[in-house]
Design an enzyme around this catalytic site. Structure first.
Site, mmCIF file in Angstrom:
data_model
loop_
_atom_site.group_PDB
_atom_site.id
_atom_site.type_symbol
_atom_site.label_atom_id
_atom_site.label_comp_id
_atom_site.label_asym_id
_atom_site.label_seq_id
_atom_site.Cartn_x
_atom_site.Cartn_y
_atom_site.Cartn_z
ATOM 1 C CG ASN A 72 3.384 3.713 5.973
ATOM 2 O OD1 ASN A 72 2.661 4.041 5.294
ATOM 3 N ND2 ASN A 72 3.492 2.149 5.941
ATOM 4 C CG ASP A 97 -6.184 10.139 9.390
ATOM 5 O OD1 ASP A 97 -6.919 11.139 8.983
ATOM 6 O OD2 ASP A 97 -6.423 8.246 9.069
ATOM 7 N NE ARG A 103 -3.578 -0.230 2.553
ATOM 8 C CZ ARG A 103 -4.913 -0.087 2.663
ATOM 9 N NH1 ARG A 103 -5.306 -0.570 1.285
ATOM 10 N NH2 ARG A 103 -5.608 0.750 3.318
ATOM 11 C CE LYS A 147 -2.364 7.392 11.716
ATOM 12 N NZ LYS A 147 -1.292 7.227 11.585
ATOM 13 C CE1 TYR A 179 -5.468 5.353 12.151
ATOM 14 C CE2 TYR A 179 -7.110 7.575 12.023
ATOM 15 C CZ TYR A 179 -5.952 6.524 11.801
ATOM 16 O OH TYR A 179 -5.464 6.966 10.016
#
Ligand SMILES: NC(=O)c1ccc[n+]([C@@H]2O[C@H](COP(=O)([O-])OP(=O)(O)OC[C@H]3O[C@@H](n4cnc5c(N)ncnc54)[C@H](OP(=O)(O)O)[C@@H]3O)[C@@H](O)[C@H]2O)c1
Length: 254
Positions: A101, A152, A26, A169, A165
């Site tokens: 990543n 993000d 990805r 982040k 999440y």
């Protein structure tokens, strides 16, 4: 300082080295290809995607011999992270750019947030990058290198039903700025905040169409969009402590 001039000629032994966590597939795999094309040597970390990692490394080495390697690790303890960091340095004798990543992503609706979910999301998105930066900080200082963290846009504005999440982040944004402050002047640290790039593999076309309607540039981003932003930040000598949204303008919309 991460410089590419000596590598354009193809002299591999002088080429800077990028280490990418979760780099077998990805976005991470495309980042490896883009850095490699730019002249970097590439060390790819993978956890479980052994076949993808080996195929990618052999493609890159086929293009330019002795220019790619991979490191397997679950990265689930401090010792594993430390060993993976050492293995990354040993692959080519240096690491100039660290790209955090690796990530996990899934919903945690209120009322259903378990300790296991918190641990998984916080570990992969926040604790792992923190321990990896600590493990590689001396080497990155020695090389006057750079750190790039993948965050993000939903660290900046929440995604419904993803509080754990988003919080992880958001923590990684704070960590990026701390690293930029504390590891300067030798090391620069920046983050990329992707918008909608690749959907989780179980999501369908309908969700993609709905998402695309919310993006001013009227398309999903591609892994190449993220990889090229990472390459820019890795080689931009006077940018540190910044969070770069790469989202087709999505954060402009309500
Ligand atoms: N895709 C998007 O649209 C999007 C949007 C916003 C932000 N981002 C961010 O951009 C980055 C790349 O996105 P992506 O979708 O390509 O990532 P991904 O496919 O969700 O994850 C990348 C890799 O992370 C590794 N990984 C997951 N948990 C791990 C753990 N606990 N320890 C070690 N490795 C672990 C896995 O490696 P193995 O396969 O080897 O197990 C996985 O292939 C991520 O940081 C993501 O949060 C992506």
């Amino acid at each position: 300082m991460v410089r590419l001039t000596s590598t354009i000629s193809g002299i591999n032994s002088n080429a800077p080295v990028v280490f990418i966590t979760g780099g077998a597939r990805r976005v991470g795999a495309e980042t490896a290809r883009v850095f490699h094309t730019a002249g970097f040597r590439v060390v790819i970390h993978y956890r479980s995607s052994e076949r993808d990692a080996n195929e990618l490394v052999s493609q890159l080495n086929h293009t330019r011999p002795n220019s790619a390697a991979c490191v397997q690790s679950p990265l689930d303890t401090r010792d594993h992270v430390q060993s993976a960091a050492l293995a990354a340095i040993e692959a080519f004798g240096q690491v100039d750019v660290l790209i955090n990543n690796a990530s996990s992503f899934f919903p945690t609706p209120w009322g259903e947030i378990t300790d296991e979910a918190i641990n998984t999301l916080m570990h992969s998105n926040l604790l792992l990058p923190m321990v990896m930066i600590q493990a590689l900080a001396p080497e990155l200082k020695r090389r006057e290198g750079a750190i790039i963290n993948l965050v993000d846009i939903h660290a900046l504005r929440p995604l419904a039903n993803h509080p754990a999440y988003g919080a992880a982040k958001a923590g990684l944004i704070s960590l990026t700025k701390s690293a930029a402050l504390d590891l300067a002047p030798q090391v620069r640290a920046n983050a990329i905040a992707p918008g909608a790039i690749l959907l989780p593999e179980h999501e369908g076309d309908e969700y993609e169409q709905e998402l695309t309607r919310s993006i001013p540039l009227a398309r999903m981003g591609s892994p190449t969009d993220i990889a090229e932003a990472a390459l820019f930040l890795a080689t931009a000598p006077y940018i540190s402590g910044q969070i770069l949204p790469v989202d087709g303008g999505r954060t402009l919309k309500q």
